[in-house]
Design a protein around this motif. Structure first.
Motif, short mmCIF file in Angstrom:
data_model
loop_
_atom_site.label_atom_id
_atom_site.label_comp_id
_atom_site.label_asym_id
_atom_site.label_seq_id
_atom_site.Cartn_x
_atom_site.Cartn_y
_atom_site.Cartn_z
N UNK A 125 0.84 -1.20 0.00
CA UNK A 125 0.00 0.00 0.00
C UNK A 125 0.87 1.24 0.00
N UNK A 126 0.82 2.01 -1.06
CA UNK A 126 1.54 3.29 -1.14
C UNK A 126 0.63 4.24 -1.92
N UNK A 127 -0.39 4.76 -1.21
CA UNK A 127 -1.39 5.60 -1.86
C UNK A 127 -2.07 4.82 -2.98
N UNK A 128 -2.30 3.57 -2.70
CA UNK A 128 -2.87 2.63 -3.66
C UNK A 128 -1.91 1.45 -3.74
N UNK A 129 -2.41 0.31 -4.23
CA UNK A 129 -1.55 -0.87 -4.29
C UNK A 129 -0.47 -0.76 -5.36
N UNK A 130 0.77 -1.10 -4.99
CA UNK A 130 1.84 -1.22 -5.98
C UNK A 130 2.75 -2.37 -5.54
N UNK A 131 3.91 -2.52 -6.19
CA UNK A 131 4.77 -3.66 -5.87
C UNK A 131 5.90 -3.19 -4.95
N UNK A 132 5.88 -3.67 -3.70
CA UNK A 132 6.99 -3.44 -2.78
C UNK A 132 8.10 -4.44 -3.08
N UNK A 146 13.05 0.76 -3.15
CA UNK A 146 11.98 1.59 -3.71
C UNK A 146 10.86 0.69 -4.25
N UNK A 147 9.63 1.19 -4.23
CA UNK A 147 8.55 0.48 -4.91
C UNK A 147 8.91 0.35 -6.39
N UNK A 148 8.57 -0.80 -6.96
CA UNK A 148 8.96 -1.03 -8.36
C UNK A 148 8.22 -0.11 -9.33
N UNK A 149 6.94 0.14 -9.06
CA UNK A 149 6.11 0.88 -10.02
C UNK A 149 5.28 1.90 -9.29
N UNK A 150 4.61 2.76 -10.06
CA UNK A 150 3.56 3.62 -9.52
C UNK A 150 2.34 2.75 -9.22
N UNK A 151 1.48 3.19 -8.28
CA UNK A 151 0.18 2.52 -8.20
C UNK A 151 -0.52 2.70 -9.58
N UNK A 152 -1.32 1.79 -10.02
CA UNK A 152 -1.82 0.64 -9.28
C UNK A 152 -1.27 -0.62 -9.94
N UNK A 153 -0.71 -1.48 -9.12
CA UNK A 153 -0.13 -2.70 -9.66
C UNK A 153 -0.14 -3.78 -8.57
N UNK A 154 -0.16 -5.03 -9.01
CA UNK A 154 -0.17 -6.16 -8.08
C UNK A 154 0.57 -7.35 -8.71
N UNK A 155 0.72 -8.40 -7.93
CA UNK A 155 1.31 -9.66 -8.43
C UNK A 155 2.68 -9.44 -9.07
N UNK A 156 3.56 -8.78 -8.33
CA UNK A 156 4.96 -8.64 -8.75
C UNK A 156 5.71 -9.93 -8.44
N UNK A 157 6.26 -10.56 -9.47
CA UNK A 157 6.92 -11.87 -9.31
C UNK A 157 8.25 -11.82 -10.06
N UNK A 170 7.54 -10.01 -13.41
CA UNK A 170 6.15 -9.95 -13.88
C UNK A 170 5.39 -8.95 -13.02
N UNK A 171 4.39 -8.32 -13.61
CA UNK A 171 3.44 -7.58 -12.77
C UNK A 171 2.09 -7.55 -13.48
N UNK A 172 1.11 -7.03 -12.77
CA UNK A 172 -0.25 -6.98 -13.31
C UNK A 172 -0.85 -5.61 -12.97
N UNK A 180 -11.57 -5.36 -12.18
CA UNK A 180 -12.27 -6.30 -13.07
C UNK A 180 -11.58 -6.50 -14.43
N UNK A 181 -10.23 -6.35 -14.46
CA UNK A 181 -9.47 -6.52 -15.70
C UNK A 181 -8.04 -6.88 -15.30
N UNK A 182 -7.18 -7.23 -16.25
CA UNK A 182 -5.77 -7.35 -15.89
C UNK A 182 -5.02 -8.41 -16.66
N UNK A 183 -3.92 -7.98 -17.29
CA UNK A 183 -3.03 -8.85 -18.06
C UNK A 183 -1.67 -8.92 -17.36
N UNK A 184 -0.87 -9.89 -17.76
CA UNK A 184 0.48 -10.05 -17.19
C UNK A 184 1.50 -9.36 -18.10
N UNK A 185 2.37 -8.55 -17.50
CA UNK A 185 3.47 -7.88 -18.20
C UNK A 185 4.79 -8.33 -17.58
#
Ligand code: BMA
Length: 325
Positions: A125-132, A146-157, A170-172, A180-185
């Motif tokens: 949680x950093x003003x919204x979900x991102x990848x710690x 540092x957080x890897x990305x700006x919010x909003x992101x999840x599933x950092x692998x 990877x992230x989503x 209600x959406x989301x692809x893997x990058x």
């Protein structure tokens, strides 16, 4: 084994149970599931989407535990056998820049050994979900980057090694709600803090994963490509259903999909996967693999309440992905 594992050490003490008589499915559940129950920490409401790695001949992990105030945080734990755990009852406290370590919420950790340390990624949680992103050498002291990305992101692998000299994750990308959406990058970084070169890997597809998808355990390097286990969500008239399956990705360009199985590997079918704080969720965050035998043990959160364990053989799973693509 027809499929060769690459850079995978022996793990003779991997938690293991043979496929039950009469079952022909490529994946089977541990007969004593849930392997981790909801109240195994003094103040835990639930212990679920969690990560386990080999550590000093035994096992260590980072565990998502929501407490009885329903604060979402992550805890370290140690185990002799990968089944019975001793958890730190206090959440992980990260060393680092207080602007980054300031706690809002932490959940869904993954742990990845790269070169000389265990990296931890989680939904931060950093003003919204991102990848710690953080790391530890001993599962006692943890450092946050540092957080890897700006919010909003999840599933950092993370990938377990650099590819062409770069760390890869990877992230989503998502939203501030239940997405209600989301692809893997995949993204690349020279130093684990500056992430770029973002490439799309794969998107929503078959009905079981038609709403959103997200990477699960650390990908496994094989002679047939990176084996990725990922979760996918179907929107039913009764809400989201979280299942998981697998795909093979190109070793040097992991945004290129070689094969992606059409069916799910596991969907919520046991009572502890169907009933809990969130119904109908199987959510894998870690996999142990024995480099000698190809035995594989997958840890997955069940119904956002407990942790389950499932088994397969890497070579059978790779063949299954190809046959079902
Ligand atoms: C996702 C995450 C996961 C959770 C799942 C089902 O968005 O919050 O932690 O398991 O929803 O509730």
């Amino acid at each position: 084994m027809s499929v060769k594992l690459i850079n995978m050490p022996s793990l003779p003490n991997i938690p293991w149970e043979e496929r039950p008589a009469g079952s022909s499915h490529v994946l089977w559940r541990y007969s004593k599931n849930p392997v981790i129950k909801r109240d195994e920490m003094p103040h835990s409401n639930s212990i679920f989407n969690s990560a386990v790695v080999p550590y000093q001949g035994h096992f260590a992990g980072v565990f998502r535990a929501d407490n009885t105030s329903r604060v979402m945080d992550i805890h370290s734990g140690l185990s002799e056998d990968g089944l019975k755990w001793t958890f730190d009852p206090d959440p992980i406290v990260f060393q680092g820049d207080p602007e980054v370590t300031a706690f809002q919420y932490r959940y869904d950790p993954r742990v990845c050994w790269i070169e000389d340390r265990y990296y931890v990624t989680w939904c931060n949680g950093y003003h919204g979900p991102t990848i710690g992103v953080g790391y530890t050498y001993d599962f006692k002291t943890f450092y946050q980057m540092e957080n890897a990305y700006l919010p909003f992101n999840r599933n950092g692998v993370l990938f377990p090694r650099r590819i062409n000299g770069k760390y890869v994750m990877f992230s989503r990308p998502s939203d501030n709600g239940h997405t209600p959406f989301g692809d893997i990058y995949v993204s690349q970084s020279p130093d684990m803090e500056h992430w770029g070169f973002h490439r799309w890997v794969m998107g929503t597809s078959f009905p079981w994963c038609s709403t959103k998808i997200g990477a699960g355990p650390i990908p496994i390097e094989t002679s047939e490509g990176w084996l990725l286990i990922y979760h996918g969500v179907l929107t039913s008239c009764n809400g989201y259903v979280y299942s998981y399956s697998a795909a093979l990705l190109d070793i040097d360009k992991p945004w290129k999909v070689i094969a992606r199985a059409k069916p799910y590997l596991m969907s919520p079918q046991m009572i502890y996967e169907q009933v809990g704080d969130v119904q109908n969720v199987t959510f894998p965050c870690a996999a142990l693999v024995d480099g000698d035998t190809g035995r594989m043990a997958i840890y997955y959160g069940a119904a956002d309440t407990v942790t389950g364990l499932a088994f397969t053989h890497v070579d059978e799973l790779v063949d299954w992905v190809k046959e079902n693509a």
